[in-house]
Design an enzyme around this catalytic site. Structure first.
Site, PDB file in Angstrom:
ATOM      1  N   ASP A  21     -32.259 -12.737  -6.824  1.00 37.02           N
ATOM      2  CA  ASP A  21     -31.776 -12.555  -5.463  1.00 37.02           C
ATOM      3  C   ASP A  21     -31.569 -13.930  -4.825  1.00 37.02           C
ATOM      4  OD1 ASP A  21     -31.366 -11.864  -2.833  1.00 37.02           O
ATOM      5  OD2 ASP A  21     -33.443 -11.213  -2.467  1.00 37.02           O
ATOM      6  N   ASN A  23     -30.064 -14.670  -1.818  1.00 39.08           N
ATOM      7  CA  ASN A  23     -30.079 -14.790  -0.352  1.00 39.08           C
ATOM      8  C   ASN A  23     -31.254 -14.063   0.291  1.00 39.08           C
ATOM      9  OD1 ASN A  23     -29.200 -12.241  -0.936  1.00 39.08           O
ATOM     10  ND2 ASN A  23     -27.562 -12.209   0.590  1.00 39.08           N
ATOM     11  N   ASP A  25     -32.505 -10.973   0.356  1.00 40.81           N
ATOM     12  CA  ASP A  25     -32.475  -9.653   0.998  1.00 40.81           C
ATOM     13  C   ASP A  25     -33.164  -8.629   0.095  1.00 40.81           C
ATOM     14  OD1 ASP A  25     -30.653  -9.407  -1.034  1.00 40.81           O
ATOM     15  OD2 ASP A  25     -29.017  -8.630   0.205  1.00 40.81           O
ATOM     16  N   ASP A  29     -28.113 -10.509  -6.983  1.00 42.36           N
ATOM     17  CA  ASP A  29     -26.701 -10.657  -6.655  1.00 42.36           C
ATOM     18  C   ASP A  29     -26.009 -11.628  -7.604  1.00 42.36           C
ATOM     19  OD1 ASP A  29     -27.521 -13.250  -5.600  1.00 42.36           O
ATOM     20  OD2 ASP A  29     -28.374 -12.069  -3.950  1.00 42.36           O
ATOM     21  N   GLU A 247     -20.204   2.882 -25.038  1.00 38.39           N
ATOM     22  CA  GLU A 247     -21.427   3.677 -25.101  1.00 38.39           C
ATOM     23  C   GLU A 247     -21.080   5.090 -25.582  1.00 38.39           C
ATOM     24  OE1 GLU A 247     -24.936   5.031 -21.983  1.00 38.39           O
ATOM     25  OE2 GLU A 247     -22.833   5.224 -21.449  1.00 38.39           O
ATOM     26  N   ASP A 323     -31.094   1.970 -19.077  1.00 39.47           N
ATOM     27  CA  ASP A 323     -31.320   3.424 -19.104  1.00 39.47           C
ATOM     28  C   ASP A 323     -32.538   3.816 -19.930  1.00 39.47           C
ATOM     29  OD1 ASP A 323     -28.977   3.921 -17.669  1.00 39.47           O
ATOM     30  OD2 ASP A 323     -27.755   4.079 -19.487  1.00 39.47           O
TER      31      ASP A 323
HETATM   32  C1  GLC Z   1     -24.194   5.472 -18.574  1.00 42.24           C
HETATM   33  C2  GLC Z   1     -24.918   4.370 -17.843  1.00 42.24           C
HETATM   34  C3  GLC Z   1     -25.913   5.010 -16.913  1.00 42.24           C
HETATM   35  C4  GLC Z   1     -25.169   5.872 -15.930  1.00 42.24           C
HETATM   36  C5  GLC Z   1     -24.272   6.883 -16.630  1.00 42.24           C
HETATM   37  C6  GLC Z   1     -23.262   7.461 -15.697  1.00 42.24           C
HETATM   38  O1  GLC Z   1     -25.034   6.206 -19.396  1.00 42.24           O
HETATM   39  O2  GLC Z   1     -25.486   3.482 -18.738  1.00 42.24           O
HETATM   40  O3  GLC Z   1     -26.685   4.046 -16.245  1.00 42.24           O
HETATM   41  O4  GLC Z   1     -26.069   6.545 -15.116  1.00 42.24           O
HETATM   42  O5  GLC Z   1     -23.532   6.291 -17.678  1.00 42.24           O
HETATM   43  O6  GLC Z   1     -22.310   6.489 -15.355  1.00 42.24           O
HETATM   44 CA    CA Z   2     -29.358 -10.698  -2.534  1.00 47.35          CA
END
Ligand code: GLC
Ligand code: CA
Length: 546
Positions: A21, A23, A25, A29, A247, A323
């Site tokens: 981070d 800045n 908050d 970023d 993926e 994930d």
């Molecule tokens: C993929 C991403 C996951 C997201 C899902 C829906 O599996 O890695 O983080 O929630 O797609 O976009």
């Molecule tokens: Ca930030």
């Protein structure tokens, strides 16, 4: 040997919200990433993958995009991004972004216009008068009724993530345009979210419930998926020297070749999930239940994929991401040192491109949150709510969520051990992982023996020894709890020996394993003998120069 930069590099995944981070908050970023490029240089990685940074209402932390050509307010501006890209390039990194085009946010202009049937957006999404029985990945039905339009729309994820209608050529053209827009700015590729979900089975048949929690046969690897991906290749990917990694759940090596085979003109790599099922729950179990992880199963999956893609494909090697739970926790019993380094040795010496998820290189563990209010992830929050409706209280889920919720991997990166771990100077958007405050970059940089410095060494070895990148893989089967293989390139041969157990394991090495070859890395300083007891999670790599 078909040399490619994306085969030689090591990928480092940054989850920008939790990296640094700049800045104060409390939210990571883009400028924070720029600040930390020298750290990534120290580590030695080559390719930086940023999880989504585009405009988003953040229902699913940026995986719900409302403008593909602009930056999320919390993360900074386009100017900040261009500075990051330029600085990264100057320092010799490649930078790839996350392409999320199975769905958009419901706050995207396209969706707003589609609701109002404003052309040409009317058919940009999947609208139906009646819904079927498909369920969303994130609890409840996969359809939501839109009053204004008077129809249901499909959302495989949250209801704020309507699925795009890929059957519509205009949608496909929009996607090519977005890809080319970013390639023209200079990015080096895309990680493509849920890449095998674009094509759905026409007619949207309801699923026969038995044994299925999701209607996967109807939306994974659908009838037109290869046509769509080839379209992306022809209209965008092939015009640039870029990397593409998609993926793709529920794909086996044979199917994978249809996505990544050399002559297929689709993708470079896919992120499969086979080893993520090594702790799959018993049939009929709840969403968050798992069996204890069996690394023997993981080994068998990796061997299957090594063989399956040996001639005509390329593996993506990972054990964690945003994930998944932390790999040191899930696959190595939270063994800070040997567990984490054994897994790393495996991922960096199998054939393929290793993907490191931020904090993995420190051996970060699960956050093991205990309270309902600790959670931020929409999948977890929806699931808690759904269970409550069914009369299952949070307390009944506490332990499993603590181990398997996606938030385990989403806590801030540990830079030092100050109050907010050097991530920020303000309260953070999600809690700090209190389970491993002692695990941080500052401490591990100074410790020659740390997990971080082990990763650094592994990454450097891959750069010095081509055999670790391009060498052929062959397994030496040694039985339960052992993983042993060679990598061979011309007259060079690497021998890799791993103890998959958190106990000692007895090994008898065959003559095909040259114990006289010099050791190039090991997580324990012992000499290899033909017969011996390997320490818990032992890992070593020997290299004979021919
Ligand atoms: C993929 C991403 C996951 C997201 C899902 C829906 O599996 O890695 O983080 O929630 O797609 O976009
Ligand atoms: Ca930030």
């Amino acid at each position: 040997m078909d040399k490619k930069w994306w085969k030689e590099g090591v990928v480092y995944q940054v989850y920008p919200r939790s990296f640094k981070d700049s800045n104060n908050d409390g939210i990571g970023d883009i400028c924070g990433v720029t600040e930390k490029l020298d750290y990534l240089k120290y580590l030695g990685v080559d390719i930086i993958w940023l999880s989504p940074i585009f405009k988003s209402p953040n229902d699913d932390n940026g995986y719900d995009i409302s403008d593909y050509r602009d930056i999320m307010d919390e993360f900074g501006s386009m100017e900040d991004f261009k500075i990051l890209l330029d600085t990264a390039h100057k320092k010799g990194f490649k930078l790839i972004l996350d392409l999320v085009v199975n769905h958009t946010s419901d706050e995207h202009e396209w969706f707003k216009k589609s609701v109002k049937r404003i052309e040409p957006y009317t058919d940009y999404y999947i609208w139906r008068d009646v819904q079927n029985n498909w369920e969303s990945h994130f609890s409840g039905t996969a359809w939501d009724y839109n009053e204004e339009r008077g129809q249901y729309y499909l959302h495989l994820f949250t209801k704020k993530q309507p699925d795009l209608n890929w059957e519509n050529p205009l949608v496909r053209q929009e996607v090519y345009d977005i890809m080319n827009f970013w390639f023209d700015i200079g990015i080096d590729g895309f990680r493509m979210d849920t890449v095998n979900m674009y094509s759905k089975v026409p007619g949207f048949p309801s699923m026969e419930k038995e044994g299925l929690s999701l209607a996967t046969p109807y939306f994974l690897n659908g009838p037109r998926i290869h046509e769509y991906l080839h379209g992306m290749y022809v209209n965008s990917l092939c015009k640039y020297d870029v990397m593409s990694v998609g993926e793709a759940p529920q794909v086996d090596p044979e199917m994978a070749l249809l996505y990544v085979g050399k002559d297929r003109q689709e993708l470079n790599m896919i992120i499969h999930f086979d080893h993520m099922f090594a702790d799959d729950p018993p049939e009929g179990a709840g969403k968050w239940e798992r069996r204890p992880t069996d690394l023997n199963k993981v080994r068998d999956v990796f061997v299957k994929w090594q063989k399956g893609l040996a001639k005509d494909g390329w593996n993506c090697l990972y054990m964690s991401n945003h994930d998944q739970p932390r790999q040191a926790s899930r696959f190595a019993n939270d063994q800070y040192k040997n567990g984490a380094t054994m897994l790393a040795t495996m991922l960096h010496t199998l054939k393929g491109t290793p993907f490191i998820y931020q904090g993995e290189e420190l051996g970060m563990k699960n956050a093991y949150f205990k309270n309902e209010w600790d959670y931020r992830d929409v999948e977890t929050i929806n699931s808690i709510a759904e269970n409550k409706v069914k009369g299952i209280p949070f307390e009944a889920l506490r332990e499993n969520l603590g181990k398997y919720s996606r938030d385990n991997a989403r806590t801030p990166m540990h830079w030092d051990n100050s109050m907010y771990m050097g991530f920020s100077q303000a309260p953070t958007w999600i809690g700090i992982n209190e389970n491993c405050r002692d695990i941080n970059v500052e401490a591990q940089t100074a410790d020659a023996d740390s997990v971080l410095n082990y990763y650094k060494k592994l990454i450097a070895l891959r750069k010095t020894h081509d055999v670790l990148i391009y060498g052929d893989f062959e397994e030496i089967e040694l039985g339960e709890d052992l993983f042993c293989y060679t990598r061979t390139l011309n007259d060079k041969k690497a021998y890799i020996l791993l103890n998959l157990a958190c106990n000692q394991t007895k090994v008898t090495l065959p003559d095909t394993f040259d114990i006289t070859a010099p050791c190039i890395i090991s997580n324990c300083n012992i000499t290899i003998k033909k017969e011996m007891n390997l320490p818990p999670y032992f890992a070593t790599v020997l290299l004979s120069d021919g």
